[in-house]
Write an enzyme that holds these catalytic residues in place. Structure first.
Site, mmCIF file in Angstrom:
data_model
loop_
_atom_site.group_PDB
_atom_site.id
_atom_site.type_symbol
_atom_site.label_atom_id
_atom_site.label_comp_id
_atom_site.label_asym_id
_atom_site.label_seq_id
_atom_site.Cartn_x
_atom_site.Cartn_y
_atom_site.Cartn_z
ATOM 1 N N LYS A 141 -4.618 8.441 -1.956
ATOM 2 C CA LYS A 141 -4.148 7.170 -2.519
ATOM 3 C C LYS A 141 -2.641 7.136 -2.748
ATOM 4 C CE LYS A 141 -8.303 5.231 -4.487
ATOM 5 N NZ LYS A 141 -9.315 6.311 -4.418
ATOM 6 N N GLU A 183 -5.343 -2.469 -10.380
ATOM 7 C CA GLU A 183 -6.685 -2.357 -10.935
ATOM 8 C C GLU A 183 -7.246 -1.041 -10.435
ATOM 9 O OE1 GLU A 183 -7.903 -2.228 -7.297
ATOM 10 O OE2 GLU A 183 -6.492 -3.812 -7.807
ATOM 11 N N SER A 231 -10.594 13.232 1.980
ATOM 12 C CA SER A 231 -9.734 12.259 1.287
ATOM 13 C C SER A 231 -9.226 12.737 -0.066
ATOM 14 C CB SER A 231 -10.487 10.937 1.112
ATOM 15 O OG SER A 231 -11.705 11.145 0.425
HETATM 16 C C1 LIG Z 1 -10.568 6.035 -3.876
HETATM 17 C C2 LIG Z 1 -11.079 7.116 -3.066
HETATM 18 C C3 LIG Z 1 -11.839 6.871 -1.913
HETATM 19 C C4 LIG Z 1 -12.278 5.491 -1.488
HETATM 20 O O1 LIG Z 1 -11.253 4.594 -1.209
HETATM 21 P P1 LIG Z 1 -10.897 4.139 0.267
HETATM 22 O O2 LIG Z 1 -9.960 3.010 0.070
HETATM 23 O O3 LIG Z 1 -12.167 3.747 0.936
HETATM 24 O O4 LIG Z 1 -10.265 5.293 0.921
HETATM 25 C C5 LIG Z 1 -12.233 7.940 -1.140
HETATM 26 N N1 LIG Z 1 -11.933 9.201 -1.488
HETATM 27 C C6 LIG Z 1 -11.218 9.487 -2.599
HETATM 28 C C7 LIG Z 1 -10.918 10.907 -2.912
HETATM 29 C C8 LIG Z 1 -10.777 8.457 -3.409
HETATM 30 O O5 LIG Z 1 -10.071 8.761 -4.500
#
Ligand SMILES: *Cc1c(COP(=O)(O)O)cnc(C)c1O
Length: 387
Positions: free
Chosen positions: A90, A112, A371
């Site tokens: 993010k 948000e 992610s």
């Molecule tokens: C917020 C988050 C997501 C989901 O958000 P996307 O916008 O779909 O990427 C996925 N993995 C992690 C670690 C997150 O913090």
């Protein structure tokens, strides 16, 4: 707002901008600024600087030898967004948008947050760039993510509890949009995923594309060829679209998004308008956005980015749902075999890869976009496994 009035920001029939005229003016201005600075060498140099020195990019594309052996099929690589500052992808988008806000001369940032991850990333960068920071968060989410609320406050942000509706992400988005309409002259709305009215889906994609820009270069260096599949979890869709972006035109690369069985937006959603844009949405019998309850709070959203909606309908990308049991098993397996505790969100991608890899040849390659890291989820998993 009619389709014809704003023909920008469409992905097939999805996307666009379905918002009141006063908000549309704000979006038009934002759009003009984004497309201007996107091409500005000084802006891009500054962005690269902070991605390197603050976020810690580039992060590795790690060959996962243990999991490759355990699954007995395709070679598995992990794109390590978990190693970024604040522990997830993010921050890539947050730094990009804050630098844009800075160029626009804005001093107040609102956002948000659902899981709290985007709120923490935003509060982090606001601290560093000396921006006033207001985070809207559903009261139910605040209860589930109390430590993230404290983190944001430590970082100097004001966290506003939203009691309306279910006290969840969707309700926080509504409040943030209200704030923006009232304060647009001095306020930048920093959206955390590839959703919302134009230009947000395109802007968030642009800032997250660094993921596949790096992974493509890295896999070509390591293997001399492209991967056969790229797998990412999808909540709003930002890490997935960033992980897919530089492979969209490479038809040999399968693009696979993975969502929770409890929030199967892409596998079961229908075209509808939510939060100012058109996408696939999970609706209840009354035609309202359906409450979702994922064990991974970051995947808990009844809509999905418009480009994913289009990639699904056009068939360029594939989307599958996995169960909580599969996610928990993947969470533990990656921890044990590779010494990497994934975020529960990312564990969705790992869970699907576990099914796919054994069906592929040993000369084939999968990239899993990891992610985020799982430190934030360890306590929750502890309680779930004890039951
Ligand atoms: C917020 C988050 C997501 C989901 O958000 P996307 O916008 O779909 O990427 C996925 N993995 C992690 C670690 C997150 O913090």
């Amino acid at each position: 707002m009619s389709h014809e009035q704003f023909d920008e920001g469409y992905f097939g029939e999805f996307g666009g901008s379905f918002i009141p005229p006063e908000l549309q003016e704000v979006m038009n201005y934002l759009s003009a600024q984004f497309y201007k600075y996107k091409e500005d060498p000084e802006f891009n140099e500054e962005l690269r600087y902070y991605l390197r020195e603050y976020v810690g990019r580039e992060n590795p594309l790690t060959f996962a030898q243990q999991i490759t052996d355990a699954w007995g099929g395709a070679k598995v690589y992990l794109k390590r967004e978990d190693l970024n500052h604040t522990g997830a992808h993010k921050i890539n988008n947050v730094v990009g948008q804050i630098l844009l806000a800075k160029r626009m001369g804005v001093k107040r940032v609102i956002a948000e947050t659902g899981a709290g991850q985007h709120g923490v990333a935003t509060a982090t960068a606001c601290a560093m760039f000396k921006m006033e920071c207001v985070i809207y968060m559903g009261s139910e989410d605040m209860r589930r993510q109390a430590l993230n609320v404290f983190r944001m406050e430590l970082l100097g942000a004001t966290v506003v509890a939203v009691d309306k509706g279910q006290g969840r992400l969707k309700d926080a988005v509504d409040e943030a949009l209200n704030d923006l309409v009232q304060n647009y002259q001095n306020t930048f709305y920093l959206l955390g995923s590839a959703v919302g009215p134009h230009p947000f889906p395109s802007m968030v994609k642009h800032f997250q594309s660094i993921i596949s820009e790096e992974s493509k270069r890295q896999i070509l260096e390591k293997e001399g060829r492209l991967p056969d599949a790229v797998i990412a979890c999808v909540g709003g869709g930002s890490n997935a679209i960033g992980a897919f972006a530089h492979y969209l035109d490479e038809s040999s690369v399968r693009l696979i998004g993975v969502e929770p069985e409890q929030a199967p937006t892409l596998t079961e959603g229908v075209p509808s308008i939510i939060h100012g844009f058109k996408c696939l949405v999970l609706l209840d019998e009354q035609g309202n956005p359906k409450p979702t309850y994922s064990i991974a709070a970051g995947l808990d959203y009844p809509g999905i980015g418009p480009e994913h909606s289009h990639l699904k309908v056009s068939g360029r990308a594939e989307y599958y749902a996995v169960s909580n049991e599969e996610v928990l098993a993947a969470f533990q397996e990656l921890s044990r075999t590779e010494g990497i505790i994934p975020a529960l969100e990312s564990a969705h991608a790992v869970a699907y890869a576990k099914k796919l890899a054994p069906t592929m040849g040993k000369d084939q390659i999968i990239i899993i976009n990891l992610s985020g890291r799982g430190d934030k989820d360890v306590e929750q998993v502890f309680h779930m496994l004890k039951k």
